[in-house]
Design a protein around this motif. Structure first.
Motif, short mmCIF file in Angstrom:
data_model
loop_
_atom_site.label_atom_id
_atom_site.label_comp_id
_atom_site.label_asym_id
_atom_site.label_seq_id
_atom_site.Cartn_x
_atom_site.Cartn_y
_atom_site.Cartn_z
N LEU A 145 30.22 43.09 42.98
CA LEU A 145 29.02 43.26 42.14
C LEU A 145 28.40 44.64 42.30
N ASP A 172 39.61 42.61 36.06
CA ASP A 172 40.59 42.30 37.10
C ASP A 172 41.11 43.57 37.76
N TRP A 206 27.77 30.70 42.60
CA TRP A 206 28.55 31.80 43.19
C TRP A 206 29.82 32.03 42.37
N ARG A 221 35.66 35.25 33.38
CA ARG A 221 36.51 35.00 32.22
C ARG A 221 36.11 33.71 31.50
N GLY A 266 40.58 38.49 42.84
CA GLY A 266 39.82 37.52 42.04
C GLY A 266 38.33 37.51 42.31
N LEU A 267 37.88 38.34 43.26
CA LEU A 267 36.45 38.40 43.55
C LEU A 267 35.86 39.67 42.95
N LEU A 268 34.73 39.51 42.29
CA LEU A 268 34.09 40.67 41.69
C LEU A 268 33.28 41.40 42.76
N SER A 304 29.17 33.85 39.12
CA SER A 304 28.66 35.23 39.16
C SER A 304 29.57 36.16 39.95
N ARG A 305 30.39 35.62 40.85
CA ARG A 305 31.12 36.50 41.75
C ARG A 305 32.63 36.52 41.57
N THR A 306 33.18 35.64 40.77
CA THR A 306 34.63 35.65 40.68
C THR A 306 35.07 36.10 39.30
N SER A 307 36.24 36.67 39.27
CA SER A 307 36.81 37.13 38.01
C SER A 307 37.08 35.94 37.09
N LEU A 308 37.54 34.83 37.69
CA LEU A 308 37.80 33.64 36.87
C LEU A 308 36.51 33.12 36.25
N SER A 322 37.18 44.57 41.02
CA SER A 322 37.56 43.20 41.28
C SER A 322 38.79 43.24 42.18
#
Lengths: 516, 357
Positions: free
Chosen positions: A379, A367, B215, B225, A375-377, B218-222, A372
């Motif tokens: 990549l 986080d 998506w 987790r 909330g979006l990683l 692979s792309r969100t922190s949630l 990040s």
């Protein structure tokens, strides 16, 4: 490489002779043409790094696994050891690292299990008890025959396992890393037993990676590296550096270059911290300082680590990280405060084995910008960081997307170390950082920890490896029965003094012992 | 046989696909044996099955239409799988979602369609998700196995919905014998996208949802987790993730998607909630199997879901033309479940056969 001439050379054939042993597990070659010669009545040490093939070789001798190629001869007679029973029949018994006893039964019952004395068809308790007493007296291996196995200490369990082997008529005893679970004093007790066995003409094969022990107890040594024999040595004619060189292919320095630095502000302060298995722990770790915690496993070290990490609830006392009271804080709040944690059990807490290397490197910073945002990683940033960490911590992996489970233990630990040491956290909790990993990886891990200490971090090091604690720490605390019962500056610590404290014996008379 | 070592990702994909084909072949073999035992020709049976599933434009459209609820349920199952959970309550969540959607659409039928349609879907998703929350809470708080509670809640959902459409919500206008709600406003019904078939606009969801979920994970922190909580909860906790919260979120998401599966049937096929139409065809269970077959890869579910749907539709055609009972399709599906159970061993075997070094 000199050949073994430990015993007065008689023309009797060696008690164990293994020739050209090859064993593959799927793609990996565990043993690649290993020869082993053990003379009757000697103590023969098998040394090597983790994964060198020590245990595999001994499991073959003990009938647990079968070689793909190679011959075994006992007393000059070629034999096939097809099972544990057939190994027993040949007088070979192995004492494993993990004891295989029934905890609800008594010592006498466990001893005779599988070969019970009977009287009119019923189990003969008296004869079983007598067997414990007789064998115990003969080999100086005293264990209370009536005690329940569940109530025994680790040392007693080991003695019972050895007694069991002897009861089954073993002439050749294989001990797999027998001192790993013992205090230095208990280890000395074990060595007395081994000498007793030797006097009685028994042969002992001793697996270890602790060089001092090997030098102390063995007559001859076989060194393995990557499934090959790299040396057969007579103990009296060799030295620790020579063995170490054969084990890793180069010199290993156990002493570290540790610059003297005056410790700075406290980064961890525990006051009267209590919780499950921990009583009133009060101590500090300051910046630029490594504080070691020594103790026999199971004396509250793991629980103390979990209390500090926030994985166990404390019942009293306070924990401060970098001056902030985090006693009630969540794990993530503690991490944000500036806390890194190399956990004791890397496969339970340190990794998701089925996750990718990259996923594993992301834990705890998932986080955190720039990896990040909202909330979006990112990549790309995550991949760059993973590649960088894989490179700088020399993690051997095909690619960041490979599963962590495909990596060796040492490389898995490098993932944990890389992740936790990466972001220059001011306080680092490190538990059993080199357990079960090879010398090269261990050395690397220790150097990285030391580097962080020199760079200003405070480190709390919990380790069962005394030489690790002594060589890395600036101060050493000893835990016994959930309490911190002693503190020594590392310079004054040696295995004897620590060993006494680890056994719960306080040095009241010594001025160095200040109970925290 | 192979000169250069293939990269491991491709290797895994080839192995997985081959394993799926072998599984399907074995399952069909079991079906063939069942047909033979019934005294019919397996060859004719499978010809008719194939014809019924994919023989004509109409049949293909029927198979695809049938696959919509299966694939969406499969995606729902996957969301829970990723958190390490077996959500066996998809059926109940779908039913609650569908009924809520139908009731909502009728209650607010005066809203403009461009508002009513998304709100109806949202209401269905919320209801389905909410229905999945109690089992998650019970597992987190009281350690009651979610596997059991989700399954049992299906009965409560089904019978509760059945009661509602039999009594308070029953459409009495047409004097129909079937317990059902009033029809939803025409303006929000999904249009037919292929002339002369029943293939409706809901089909876009079977592409959209798998992509969205892929998506998300692979792309969100949630998503990260949730995945980590599923892979190793101890590790997740150690890393500062609230694993209990992840269980609740993943179950809500899973139930919400199941609710969407239900409301899409209402919007695209039935135009009302009809008692039993979601339960009898076992959409949820086929979806669950599709997810397992696809190893929780949402994109692969499109394929496995289509296969299972085609199997069911084809079996109906086979029954019409050959008097071979369509339950043969269930035998094949059961065969697949059986094969899935032993799949891991097959996987190892196939891998060694293909890539001996």
């Amino acid at each position: 490489m000199s050949s073994v001439t430990g015993q007065e050379s008689s023309n009797a054939p060696p008690v164990v002779e293994m020739r050209g042993i090859v064993k593959r597990f799927n793609q990996t070659v565990a043993l690649n043409g290993v020869d082993l010669t053990v003379k009757r009545g000697e103590v023969h040490a098998i040394v090597g790094e983790n994964g060198a093939g020590k245990s595999t070789l001994m499991h073959i001798l003990a009938g647990l696994i079968h070689p793909d190629r190679g011959q075994i001869a006992l007393n000059g007679q070629p034999v096939t050891i097809s099972s544990v029973e057939s190994a027993y029949a040949h007088g070979i018994a192995m004492v494993h690292q993990h004891f295989m006893l029934l905890s609800s039964l008594s010592v006498a019952e466990n001893l005779t299990l599988g070969k019970e004395p009977t009287r009119r068809g019923l189990f003969d308790r008296i004869a079983a008890a007598q067997a414990v007493i007789n064998l115990g007296q003969r080999y100086n291996l005293v264990v209370n025959h009536a005690a329940k196995v569940a109530d025994l200490s680790v040392g007693d369990l080991q003695r019972l396992e050895i007694l069991r082997a002897l009861y089954r008529g073993a002439e050749i005893l294989i001990l797999d890393e027998p001192t790993g679970v013992l205090t230095p004093q208990e280890a000395q007790g074990l060595f007395r037993v081994i000498r007793e066995l030797k006097r009685d003409g028994k042969t002992t094969i001793f697996i270890s990676h602790k060089l001092e022990e090997v030098l102390e107890i063995s007559d001859s040594i076989t060194v393995l590296r990557d499934g090959h024999v790299t040396g057969t040595l007579v103990t009296s004619q060799t030295t620790a550096p020579e063995i170490a060189r054969m084990m890793v292919g180069r010199e290993v320095f156990l002493k570290f270059d540790k610059p003297q630095i005056t410790p700075g502000k406290p980064v961890l302060e525990c006051v009267e911290l209590c919780g499950p298995g921990v009583q009133q722990a009060t101590f500090q770790v300051r910046a630029n300082e490594i504080v070691g915690i020594a103790g026999v496993a199971g004396n509250g070290q793991s629980e103390l680590a979990d209390l500090i990490a926030g994985l166990l609830p404390s019942t009293a006392g306070t924990v401060k990280i970098c001056g902030q009271d985090v006693t009630q804080a969540s794990v993530s709040a503690r991490r944000i405060t500036g806390f890194a944690n190399v956990p004791e059990d890397r496969y339970k807490h340190g990794l998701a084995a089925q996750g990718s290397v990259s996923d594993n490197l992301l834990m705890g910073v998932h986080d955190k910008p720039p990896l990040s945002r909202h909330g979006l990683l990112d990549l790309k940033a995550i991949a760059n960081r993973a590649v960088e960490l894989i490179k700088s911590f020399s993690i051997k992996t095909e690619k960041p997307a490979s599963r962590a489970s495909t990596l060796s233990g040492g490389n898995a630990q490098r993932i944990v170390i890389a992740r936790e040491l990466a972001d220059n956290k001011p306080f680092i909790l490190v538990a059993q950082p080199t357990r079960g990993i090879d010398i090269a990886a261990s050395e690397f891990v220790r150097e990285e920890i030391l580097k962080r200490r020199n760079d200003g971090a405070g480190v709390l090091l919990i380790s069962a490896d005394l030489s690790e604690v002594i060589s890395l720490s600036d101060r050493i605390l000893v835990m016994y029965d959930g309490r911190i019962i002693g503190e020594l500056p590392a310079a004054e610590a040696d295995e004897t003094r620590l060993g006494l404290l680890m056994a719960g014996i306080r040095e009241e008379t010594t001025n160095a012992s200040k109970t925290a | 046989m192979l000169q250069k070592p293939l990269n491991p990702g491709l290797r895994t994909f080839i192995t997985q696909t081959l394993v799926l084909l072998i599984l399907a072949a074995f399952a069909l073999l079991i079906g063939a044996i069942a047909v033979a035992i019934a005294g019919k020709s397996p060859v004719t049976a499978f010809q008719e099955l194939l014809q019924g599933a994919l023989g004509t434009r109409t049949n293909i459209a029927a198979s695809i239409t049938r696959s919509i609820p299966i694939i969406i349920n499969g995606v729902a199952a996957t969301i829970a799988f990723k958190a390490g959970l077996f959500n066996l309550g998809l059926e109940g969540q779908m039913v609650i979602g569908a009924l809520t959607g139908a009731v909502f659409a009728n209650a607010f039928k005066d809203l403009p369609p461009f508002l009513l349609l998304p709100l109806t879907i949202l209401a269905a998703a919320t209801a389905g998700g909410a229905w999945a929350l109690p089992p998650a809470w019970w597992q987190v708080r009281f350690k009651v196995p979610l596997l059991v509670t989700t399954l049992l809640l299906n009965y409560i959902a089904n019978y509760f919905a059945s009661y509602l459409v039999n009594f308070p919500l029953r459409d009495l206008s047409g004097g129909a014998a079937v317990p059902q709600t009033v029809m939803i406003p025409e303006a929000i019904r999904f249009g037919i996208i292929l002339e002369g078939t029943r293939l409706h606009a809901g089909v876009f969801a079977i592409i959209l949802l798998p992509i969205l979920v892929t998506w998300f994970f692979s792309r969100t922190s949630l998503g990260y987790r949730i995945r980590m909580s599923g892979l190793n909860p101890d590790f997740a906790q150690y890393g500062g993730i609230h694993t209990s919260r992840m269980v609740l979120i993943a179950m809500f998401g899973s139930g919400a998607v199941a609710g969407i599966a239900g409301v899409i049937q209402v919007l695209g096929v039935d135009f009302r909630y009809i008692d039993g139409t979601l339960v009898t065809p076992a959409f949820a269970w086929s979806g669950f199997i599709a997810a397992i077959l696809a190893s929780s890869n949402p994109l692969l579910i499109i394929g496995t879901g289509l296969f299972l749907a085609a199997l069911k539709v084809g079996a109906a055609g086979m029954q019409r033309n050959t008097q071979i009972p369509l339950q043969i399709a269930d035998v094949v599906q059961a065969g697949i479940i059986f094969m899935v159970a032993i799949r891991l061993r097959i996987g190892e075997f196939v891998k060694r056969l293909l890539f001996p070094n």
